[in-house]
Write a protein that holds these residues in place. Structure first.
Motif, PDB file in Angstrom:
ATOM      1  N   GLY A  60       3.180 -38.501 -16.688  1.00  0.00           N
ATOM      2  CA  GLY A  60       3.471 -37.273 -17.386  1.00  0.00           C
ATOM      3  C   GLY A  60       2.716 -37.546 -18.660  1.00  0.00           C
ATOM      4  N   ALA A  61       2.348 -38.725 -19.062  1.00  0.00           N
ATOM      5  CA  ALA A  61       1.396 -38.972 -20.326  1.00  0.00           C
ATOM      6  C   ALA A  61       0.723 -37.730 -20.891  1.00  0.00           C
ATOM      7  CB  ALA A  61       0.762 -40.225 -20.460  1.00  0.00           C
ATOM      8  N   HIS A  62       0.945 -37.275 -22.138  1.00  0.00           N
ATOM      9  CA  HIS A  62       0.096 -36.211 -22.461  1.00  0.00           C
ATOM     10  C   HIS A  62      -0.776 -36.539 -23.693  1.00  0.00           C
ATOM     11  CE1 HIS A  62      -0.315 -32.265 -21.397  1.00  0.00           C
ATOM     12  NE2 HIS A  62       0.761 -32.087 -20.952  1.00  0.00           N
ATOM     13  N   LEU A  63      -0.039 -36.950 -24.813  1.00  0.00           N
ATOM     14  CA  LEU A  63      -0.919 -37.534 -26.042  1.00  0.00           C
ATOM     15  C   LEU A  63      -0.726 -38.992 -26.209  1.00  0.00           C
ATOM     16  CD1 LEU A  63       0.392 -34.548 -28.305  1.00  0.00           C
ATOM     17  CD2 LEU A  63      -1.981 -34.692 -27.279  1.00  0.00           C
ATOM     18  N   SER A  64      -0.176 -39.781 -25.136  1.00  0.00           N
ATOM     19  CA  SER A  64      -0.406 -41.041 -24.858  1.00  0.00           C
ATOM     20  C   SER A  64      -1.099 -41.374 -23.865  1.00  0.00           C
ATOM     21  CB  SER A  64       1.003 -41.555 -25.057  1.00  0.00           C
ATOM     22  OG  SER A  64       1.915 -40.994 -24.010  1.00  0.00           O
ATOM     23  N   LEU A  65      -1.021 -42.665 -23.516  1.00  0.00           N
ATOM     24  CA  LEU A  65      -1.367 -43.112 -21.933  1.00  0.00           C
ATOM     25  C   LEU A  65      -0.251 -43.838 -21.193  1.00  0.00           C
ATOM     26  CD1 LEU A  65      -4.555 -45.078 -23.527  1.00  0.00           C
ATOM     27  CD2 LEU A  65      -4.837 -42.773 -22.119  1.00  0.00           C
ATOM     28  N   PRO A  66      -0.326 -43.690 -20.010  1.00  0.00           N
ATOM     29  CA  PRO A  66       0.817 -44.359 -19.239  1.00  0.00           C
ATOM     30  C   PRO A  66       0.892 -45.833 -19.435  1.00  0.00           C
ATOM     31  CG  PRO A  66      -1.424 -43.970 -17.715  1.00  0.00           C
ATOM     32  CD  PRO A  66      -1.612 -43.127 -19.095  1.00  0.00           C
ATOM     33  N   ASP A  67       2.317 -46.104 -19.180  1.00  0.00           N
ATOM     34  CA  ASP A  67       2.743 -47.212 -19.700  1.00  0.00           C
ATOM     35  C   ASP A  67       3.393 -48.033 -18.404  1.00  0.00           C
ATOM     36  OD1 ASP A  67       5.046 -46.113 -19.911  1.00  0.00           O
ATOM     37  OD2 ASP A  67       5.179 -46.291 -22.017  1.00  0.00           O
ATOM     38  N   ASP A  68       3.937 -49.508 -18.636  1.00  0.00           N
ATOM     39  CA  ASP A  68       4.382 -50.001 -17.511  1.00  0.00           C
ATOM     40  C   ASP A  68       5.843 -49.423 -17.237  1.00  0.00           C
ATOM     41  OD1 ASP A  68       2.812 -51.892 -16.848  1.00  0.00           O
ATOM     42  OD2 ASP A  68       3.119 -53.076 -18.516  1.00  0.00           O
TER      43      ASP A  68
END
Length: 361
Positions: A60-68
């Protein structure tokens, strides 16, 4: 795995956006799995499926990047499977699953979704447990079910691009590398005796609902761009927010469109998501299931999320049933909530598609 007398039931879903729904107390992926295997609390019935294709956007990352942390949450929700294995679900990468251009190539998706089973300790995917073995790379792979050939194309941040998502989070506009397009075209050309099903996060331009130029975002009377189906990132070709736009770093390349125009009927089905909306939406004069370039059916199967892009989002998925000896494919639409109509099968959206050849094991 089916036998020569059995129907083949393909569950198609996408756009779970687990990180978006989780703060609202909703496990978008796990709930849909539970509905399919045991039924829903609002009366939706369970349904049988043999394998599933996930058209992308687990993150669901929008203004960020997917994380662990979100990767671990995806794996936790996949553990809701009781009557199926994790390996029964075949996935492609969506735009929200992409990693940034400055990060290792698609590291998040490879680590946590992992179609090749190369990172089993993290993803839980055992390549040897696939009911239908895959062949290829994380970016493009194939598998067979009888005379069905699935061509799985992942969306990505293509290093040759000068405009696009970069570190802008979920900036829309579909991206495929030149190598993936050439692989796809070669696979289509050399398997003309198969029923070919392409799975990608995006549909092609002007095929299904809201997939035309400037149909993904809303332009106000003041001339400004506003969120509608997608968010308008000025740095990322907002006119192309709803369809596959970049191929090999070329904007609005038309590569897939030209191939299908020159080879009508070569691909039977194109399954995608990305644009979340209710099953009766006809924005741009197009429905969720449309035929283009002769005999290719395009189908939008999104989304499982209820809260990602909330103006239009409605949790739905599709079940496709193939019968041996029949050219017909039954397509049913399942509503995972009761916000639009009663939870369960939505009859007005059911379709019968007629292919140019019969399914066989």
């Amino acid at each position: 795995m089916g036998t020569q007398h059995d129907e083949f039931r393909l569950w198609a879903f996408g756009d779970a956006h687990v990180g978006t729904d989780k703060p609202f107390g909703r496990d978008s992926l796990a709930e849909a799995i539970g509905h399919s295997e045991f039924g829903g609390a609002q009366g939706g019935p369970p349904f049988d499926w043999d394998i599933a294709v996930d058209v992308g956007d687990m993150s669901g990352a929008h203004l960020s990047l997917p994380d662990d942390a979100e990767g671990r949450e995806v794996v936790r929700q996949f553990a809701a499977l009781r009557r199926h294995r994790r390996e029964d679900v075949y996935s492609v990468c969506g735009n929200h699953d992409r990693s940034g251009l400055c990060e290792p190539d698609a590291w998040w998706w490879q680590k946590w979704i992992d179609p090749l089973g190369a990172h089993t300790a993290h993803s839980g995917v055992d390549a040897g447990a696939r009911p239908y073995p895959v062949s290829g790379t994380w970016e493009r792979y194939s598998f067979r079910v009888g005379n069905l050939l699935f061509l799985m194309l992942s969306d990505r941040n293509e290093p040759s691009q000068t405009v696009g998502r970069g570190t802008l989070g979920g900036n829309p506009g579909g991206v495929v590398s030149a190598e993936t397009f050439q692989w796809w075209a070669n696979m289509v050309e050399h398997n003309r005796d198969s029923i070919i099903i392409t799975v990608h996060h995006y549909v092609l331009k002007d095929t299904t609902v809201a997939s035309g130029e400037w149909e993904g975002v809303r332009r106000g009377a003041d001339g400004k761009l506003y969120e509608h189906y997608h968010r308008p990132f000025l740095e990322g070709t907002p006119q192309a927010a709803s369809y596959l736009y970049w191929v090999g770093g070329k904007p609005d390349s038309g590569a897939f469109e030209r191939y299908l125009s020159e080879h009508p009927g070569a691909v039977a089905l194109w399954l995608a998501g990305h644009t979340h909306t209710h099953p009766d939406d006809r924005h741009g004069g197009k429905s969720h299931i449309e035929k283009a370039w002769g005999e290719t059916y395009f189908m939008n199967v999104a989304s499982l999320s209820r809260h990602h892009m909330p103006i239009t989002t409605l949790p739905i998925s599709r079940l496709l049933t193939f019968r041996p000896g029949s050219r017909e494919v039954r397509v049913q639409c399942y509503l995972h909530t009761d916000q639009y109509a009663p939870q369960g099968w939505y009859g007005p959206a059911e379709r019968i598609l007629t292919l140019d050849r019969a399914f066989s094991w």
